[in-house]
Write a protein that holds these residues in place. Sequence first.
Motif, PDB file in Angstrom:
ATOM      1  N   TYR A   1      15.188  17.077  66.420  1.00 22.20           N
ATOM      2  CA  TYR A   1      14.512  18.444  66.681  1.00 22.20           C
ATOM      3  C   TYR A   1      15.202  19.101  67.857  1.00 22.20           C
ATOM      4  O   TYR A   1      15.056  18.854  68.899  1.00 22.20           O
ATOM      5  CB  TYR A   1      13.056  18.343  66.608  1.00 22.20           C
ATOM      6  CG  TYR A   1      12.498  17.813  65.615  1.00 22.20           C
ATOM      7  CD1 TYR A   1      11.937  18.534  64.557  1.00 22.20           C
ATOM      8  CD2 TYR A   1      12.181  16.461  65.282  1.00 22.20           C
ATOM      9  CE1 TYR A   1      11.466  18.040  63.488  1.00 22.20           C
ATOM     10  CE2 TYR A   1      11.585  15.840  64.167  1.00 22.20           C
ATOM     11  CZ  TYR A   1      11.474  16.705  63.210  1.00 22.20           C
ATOM     12  OH  TYR A   1      10.714  16.166  61.987  1.00 22.20           O
TER      13      TYR A   1
ATOM     14  N   ILE B   1      14.079  24.171  65.801  1.00 23.55           N
ATOM     15  CA  ILE B   1      12.985  25.045  66.033  1.00 23.55           C
ATOM     16  C   ILE B   1      13.125  25.832  67.045  1.00 23.55           C
ATOM     17  O   ILE B   1      12.849  25.723  68.329  1.00 23.55           O
ATOM     18  CB  ILE B   1      11.838  23.962  66.409  1.00 23.55           C
ATOM     19  CG1 ILE B   1      11.909  22.753  65.209  1.00 23.55           C
ATOM     20  CG2 ILE B   1      10.417  24.711  66.406  1.00 23.55           C
ATOM     21  CD1 ILE B   1      10.639  21.684  65.673  1.00 23.55           C
TER      22      ILE B   1
ATOM     23  N   PHE C   1       4.673  22.195  66.884  1.00 18.84           N
ATOM     24  CA  PHE C   1       5.668  20.837  66.968  1.00 18.84           C
ATOM     25  C   PHE C   1       5.361  19.973  68.244  1.00 18.84           C
ATOM     26  O   PHE C   1       4.901  18.918  68.136  1.00 18.84           O
ATOM     27  CB  PHE C   1       7.053  21.036  66.882  1.00 18.84           C
ATOM     28  CG  PHE C   1       7.949  19.705  67.040  1.00 18.84           C
ATOM     29  CD1 PHE C   1       8.228  18.962  66.054  1.00 18.84           C
ATOM     30  CD2 PHE C   1       8.609  19.318  68.432  1.00 18.84           C
ATOM     31  CE1 PHE C   1       8.632  17.842  66.156  1.00 18.84           C
ATOM     32  CE2 PHE C   1       9.130  18.197  68.451  1.00 18.84           C
ATOM     33  CZ  PHE C   1       9.355  17.393  67.398  1.00 18.84           C
TER      34      PHE C   1
END
Length: 80
Positions: A8, A35, A44
């Motif tokens: 991520y 993200i 998140f």
Amino acid sequence: MELKIVVYSKSACPQCESAKMVLKSKSLAFEEIKIDGEAERMAFYEKCGPSVRQMPQIFINDQRVGGLAGLQAALVQLAR
């Protein structure tokens, strides 16, 4: 052993780029999920827990290893 690696990350993140370079240098396949939105990132972080406040966040076989330092430590463990 096949590893499922998910990174991520966010755009313009030097640590994210470094983590991806480490994985590429070891010829390890990974999925990258960007993200970039602040709200997305905060959601998140919430999901990961109170200690998570930075990118990248790397998961190996659905277990969070953390950022770049965590990735490097996990790879050392896996090499044993």
